[in-house]
Design a protein around this motif. Structure first.
Motif, mmCIF file in Angstrom:
data_model
loop_
_atom_site.group_PDB
_atom_site.id
_atom_site.type_symbol
_atom_site.label_atom_id
_atom_site.label_comp_id
_atom_site.label_asym_id
_atom_site.label_seq_id
_atom_site.Cartn_x
_atom_site.Cartn_y
_atom_site.Cartn_z
ATOM 1 N N LEU A 157 0.824 -1.202 0.000
ATOM 2 C CA LEU A 157 0.000 0.000 0.000
ATOM 3 C C LEU A 157 0.865 1.262 0.000
ATOM 4 O O LEU A 157 0.492 2.278 -0.586
ATOM 5 C CB LEU A 157 -0.939 -0.010 1.207
ATOM 6 C CG LEU A 157 -2.011 -1.104 1.199
ATOM 7 C CD1 LEU A 157 -2.830 -1.065 2.480
ATOM 8 C CD2 LEU A 157 -2.926 -0.958 -0.011
ATOM 9 N N ARG A 158 2.006 1.197 0.661
ATOM 10 C CA ARG A 158 2.917 2.341 0.642
ATOM 11 C C ARG A 158 3.432 2.593 -0.769
ATOM 12 O O ARG A 158 3.539 3.745 -1.216
ATOM 13 C CB ARG A 158 4.083 2.099 1.599
ATOM 14 C CG ARG A 158 5.068 3.269 1.672
ATOM 15 C CD ARG A 158 6.157 2.975 2.688
ATOM 16 N NE ARG A 158 6.893 1.766 2.353
ATOM 17 C CZ ARG A 158 7.755 1.159 3.175
ATOM 18 N NH1 ARG A 158 7.957 1.657 4.381
ATOM 19 N NH2 ARG A 158 8.378 0.057 2.808
ATOM 20 N N SER A 159 3.736 1.538 -1.502
ATOM 21 C CA SER A 159 4.194 1.685 -2.887
ATOM 22 C C SER A 159 3.108 2.316 -3.755
ATOM 23 O O SER A 159 3.402 3.174 -4.601
ATOM 24 C CB SER A 159 4.598 0.321 -3.453
ATOM 25 O OG SER A 159 5.705 -0.211 -2.752
ATOM 26 N N MET A 160 1.857 1.900 -3.552
ATOM 27 C CA MET A 160 0.762 2.476 -4.310
ATOM 28 C C MET A 160 0.615 3.959 -4.005
ATOM 29 O O MET A 160 0.374 4.779 -4.894
ATOM 30 C CB MET A 160 -0.532 1.732 -3.991
ATOM 31 C CG MET A 160 -0.563 0.298 -4.481
ATOM 32 S SD MET A 160 -2.036 -0.611 -3.945
ATOM 33 C CE MET A 160 -3.312 0.335 -4.770
ATOM 34 N N HIS A 161 0.783 4.311 -2.723
ATOM 35 C CA HIS A 161 0.681 5.710 -2.318
ATOM 36 C C HIS A 161 1.803 6.536 -2.948
ATOM 37 O O HIS A 161 1.566 7.646 -3.454
ATOM 38 C CB HIS A 161 0.732 5.812 -0.796
ATOM 39 C CG HIS A 161 0.821 7.225 -0.298
ATOM 40 N ND1 HIS A 161 1.959 7.731 0.287
ATOM 41 C CD2 HIS A 161 -0.082 8.240 -0.321
ATOM 42 C CE1 HIS A 161 1.758 8.992 0.612
ATOM 43 N NE2 HIS A 161 0.532 9.327 0.256
ATOM 44 N N GLU A 162 3.020 6.008 -2.927
ATOM 45 C CA GLU A 162 4.148 6.740 -3.512
ATOM 46 C C GLU A 162 3.966 6.913 -5.017
ATOM 47 O O GLU A 162 4.322 7.954 -5.574
ATOM 48 C CB GLU A 162 5.442 5.992 -3.204
ATOM 49 C CG GLU A 162 5.835 6.049 -1.730
ATOM 50 C CD GLU A 162 7.045 5.192 -1.420
ATOM 51 O OE1 GLU A 162 7.492 4.441 -2.330
ATOM 52 O OE2 GLU A 162 7.546 5.253 -0.282
ATOM 53 N N ARG A 163 3.407 5.901 -5.662
ATOM 54 C CA ARG A 163 3.183 5.999 -7.096
ATOM 55 C C ARG A 163 2.150 7.088 -7.415
ATOM 56 O O ARG A 163 2.307 7.865 -8.358
ATOM 57 C CB ARG A 163 2.724 4.651 -7.646
ATOM 58 C CG ARG A 163 2.719 4.579 -9.163
ATOM 59 C CD ARG A 163 2.519 3.146 -9.632
ATOM 60 N NE ARG A 163 2.543 3.051 -11.082
ATOM 61 C CZ ARG A 163 3.639 2.972 -11.809
ATOM 62 N NH1 ARG A 163 4.819 2.991 -11.210
ATOM 63 N NH2 ARG A 163 3.582 2.884 -13.125
ATOM 64 N N SER A 164 1.096 7.160 -6.619
ATOM 65 C CA SER A 164 0.089 8.200 -6.826
ATOM 66 C C SER A 164 0.662 9.578 -6.518
ATOM 67 O O SER A 164 0.276 10.580 -7.138
ATOM 68 C CB SER A 164 -1.135 7.928 -5.953
ATOM 69 O OG SER A 164 -0.827 8.029 -4.574
ATOM 70 N N ALA A 195 2.680 14.806 -8.783
ATOM 71 C CA ALA A 195 3.775 15.717 -9.139
ATOM 72 C C ALA A 195 3.859 15.902 -10.657
ATOM 73 O O ALA A 195 4.112 17.009 -11.143
ATOM 74 C CB ALA A 195 5.098 15.176 -8.593
ATOM 75 N N LEU A 196 3.631 14.837 -11.404
ATOM 76 C CA LEU A 196 3.646 14.945 -12.864
ATOM 77 C C LEU A 196 2.572 15.908 -13.354
ATOM 78 O O LEU A 196 2.825 16.781 -14.183
ATOM 79 C CB LEU A 196 3.437 13.565 -13.487
ATOM 80 C CG LEU A 196 4.619 12.578 -13.417
ATOM 81 C CD1 LEU A 196 4.187 11.210 -13.933
ATOM 82 C CD2 LEU A 196 5.810 13.095 -14.189
ATOM 83 N N HIS A 197 1.370 15.746 -12.828
ATOM 84 C CA HIS A 197 0.269 16.608 -13.249
ATOM 85 C C HIS A 197 0.524 18.065 -12.872
ATOM 86 O O HIS A 197 0.168 18.986 -13.608
ATOM 87 C CB HIS A 197 -1.039 16.113 -12.634
ATOM 88 C CG HIS A 197 -1.463 14.776 -13.154
ATOM 89 N ND1 HIS A 197 -2.264 13.915 -12.425
ATOM 90 C CD2 HIS A 197 -1.189 14.143 -14.324
ATOM 91 C CE1 HIS A 197 -2.469 12.825 -13.131
ATOM 92 N NE2 HIS A 197 -1.827 12.936 -14.282
#
Length: 570
Positions: A459-466, A471-473
């Motif tokens: 879940l931490r990885s999913m959060h970091e990816r989001s 940041a991209l947007h």
């Protein structure tokens, strides 16, 4: 013929996969015969062959069961709502996805259904609405003997109110599993969820709450690792986070003492203080018919079929809080005339909620924050009793009008809404993260097979990816700001005492009224006549008239159809 699958929409990809699997399924008998013939030619009967091991037949009734509560999270944009539907849905529902994971791991009877396992849920969420602490209770297979068993099982020939196999989503075309989840391609990368329906099932707070005797004390470390077993076969958009042993009389719905919803939004163009004042007026026991979706098909009757439905619900707390860890930086966009706003959350806690109640409330708060409505409109919308009308909320306010018909307005978007928590008495549940049940009460942490691949790390990885996506947007916005001027911010609308807007607004100006989740409703401003206040809008019929019309029309036809169908089944 080659295909550019990356250009296909999701619906076409899913349909193509299902077609290919159906073709493979039809070709499999001939393929098996060919393989059998080849085997005979390669291995003559004169040769010694290895003995075939007899396959053990699994029979669910031969195993002990116990009643548990399951707590799980899900991203609602990937599902067609929580509740299993009778008809095929565009996307799988959360319940059918969870059920097939339970069946695949043989924790429930594949020949059974929701009723035969005593399935109950706490809060029913609609398409697009997520949950961080949803709870269901049901009977499940156990490793341990000696747990209290269900006294009365549903007869096999009894009609089921929810059958997980009656109208499965097309993705569920293999017993206990889904081709969609077995594919290495993530079929949930896009969100097709529509934004409508209910946040939670209408409930009757007058129904008796089943008594409980507390959690079982016979736990031991040999119980099934329910969390890891289910997460091993569930899609990443749905994760079980804990389970609890419960008393046989426990109900995930009726033992719940409160539901906590969160609605996230950005403060750009909004007066947070005004929204906070409006939120304070929500606290208490009110009739919410003007702040929910009125659907007579979902009205609840008493055991005798009498019209005893009620729109009264209790809100314990309603607050707007800043999400400090996600405060947006205004340094990225190099324009001083644009306020990017900050991330806020509307925290709403109540005993139960009506059809789309949370999203209707949020829509009104957005109108208040935009300056198009005053906080006093909340008091007016709750003022529906002609025999006992509400007094002014403040001494300097006029007497609020009685609003008997719901004004027309658009409810807020579903994306930012999440069922954060379902609250229970501490003696009713004892949440366990994983297989570790030897630690003292209140100190049970998940002992994952691998900390690197554990649930928290995932879940931490999913959060970091989001976070990276965010940041991209934001950098896309920065890049565009070099060549494009942001629109002039006219909200919050703040007229002076004379009724004239503090900043002149040219006729024809389009006001973007926020609806949450980055969406808005555009209203053209024409000399102050572009926006029609809520209390001046067209109103729906009174609830009693809506119910009578439905009961004598479509409702009567539905009851006759149900009676006819029941007769055929009997």
């Amino acid at each position: 013929m080659s295909h550019k699958y990356e250009d296909w929409p999701k619906e076409r990809l899913v349909a193509h996969l299902l077609k290919l699997e159906n073709t493979l399924k039809n070709a499999r008998p001939g393929l098996n015969a060919l393989l059998s013939a080849s085997s005979v030619e390669t291995h003559p009967s004169s040769e010694v062959t290895a003995p075939v091991r007899a396959q053990r037949t699994f029979k669910f009734s031969d195993h002990p069961t116990r009643k548990i509560a399951l707590k799980f999270t899900y991203d609602g944009t990937h599902y067609n709502g929580l509740e299993h539907q009778k008809d095929v849905t565009p996307l799988p529902t959360v319940e059918e996805t969870l059920w097939h994971a339970l069946a695949r791991t043989r924790l429930v009877d594949r020949e059974g259904d929701f009723d035969s396992h005593g399935w109950e849920k706490c809060g029913r969420t609609d398409r697009g609405v997520s949950a961080a602490g949803q709870v269901v209770s049901f009977w499940v297979r156990s490793k341990q003997e000696g747990h209290p068993q269900r006294e009365q099982a549903v007869p096999a020939d009894a009609p089921s109110r929810l059958s997980p196999t009656s109208a499965r989503h097309p993705a569920f075309d293999r017993e206990g599993a889904t081709a969609m989840y077995d594919s290495t391609d993530n079929m949930f990368d896009e969100s097709l969820a529509a934004m409508s329906g209910w946040d939670e099932a209408a409930s009757n707070n007058t129904l008796p709450i089943p008594p409980t005797t507390g959690s079982s004390s016979s736990d031991n470390p040999q119980e099934f690792d329910y969390v890891s077993l289910l997460n091993g076969v569930l899609p990443p958009t749905l994760r079980v986070i804990s389970w609890s042993p419960i008393d046989p009389s426990f109900s995930a719905r009726f033992n719940c003492r409160g539901r906590h919803y969160k609605y996230f939004f950005v403060s750009r163009g909004l007066n947070i203080d005004a929204m906070q004042e409006g939120a304070r007026r929500l606290v208490g026991d009110h009739d919410w018919r003007n702040l929910c979706k009125v659907d007579p098909a979902k009205f609840r009757l008493d055991a005798e079929g009498e019209d005893r439905w009620s729109f009264r619900r209790i809100v314990k707390s309603a607050e707007i809080n800043s999400v400090h860890s996600h405060t947006r930086s205004s340094t990225l966009v190099q324009r001083s005339d644009e306020d990017q706003g900050e991330l806020y959350v509307f925290d709403l806690i109540g005993t139960a909620f009506l059809y789309n109640q949370v999203r209707h409330i949020m829509a009104i708060l957005f109108l208040i924050g935009s300056g198009l409505e005053q906080p006093s409109v909340i008091t007016a919308l709750l003022n529906v009793n002609t025999s006992n009308p509400y007094p002014p909320y403040k001494s300097d306010e006029p007497i609020p009008p009685i609003v008997l018909g719901k004004p027309t307005y658009q409810m807020a978007d579903a994306l930012p809404l999440v069922l954060w928590d379902c609250q229970y008495d501490k003696d009713d549940v004892n949440w366990i993260g994983d297989i570790d049940s030897c630690l003292p009460h209140g100190e049970r942490f998940a002992q994952q097979k691998s900390d690197v691949n554990g649930l928290y790390a995932e879940l931490r990885s999913m959060h970091e990816r989001s976070w990276v996506h965010s940041a991209l947007h934001e950098h896309f916005l920065k890049a565009a700001s070099r060549y494009h001027r942001p629109p002039k911010e006219l909200l919050p609308f703040s007229p002076s005492k004379s009724g004239v807007h503090a900043r002149p607004i040219p006729n024809g100006t389009v006001l973007g009224i926020p609806l949450g989740g980055g969406t808005q409703r555009n209203t053209r401003y024409a000399g102050g006549k572009g926006y029609v206040s809520l209390l001046e809008r067209k109103r729906s019929d009174e609830v009693e008239d809506i119910w009578e019309r439905w009961k004598n029309g479509r409702g009567s036809k539905n009851r006759k159809k149900e009676t006819s169908t029941a007769g055929l089944e009997g």
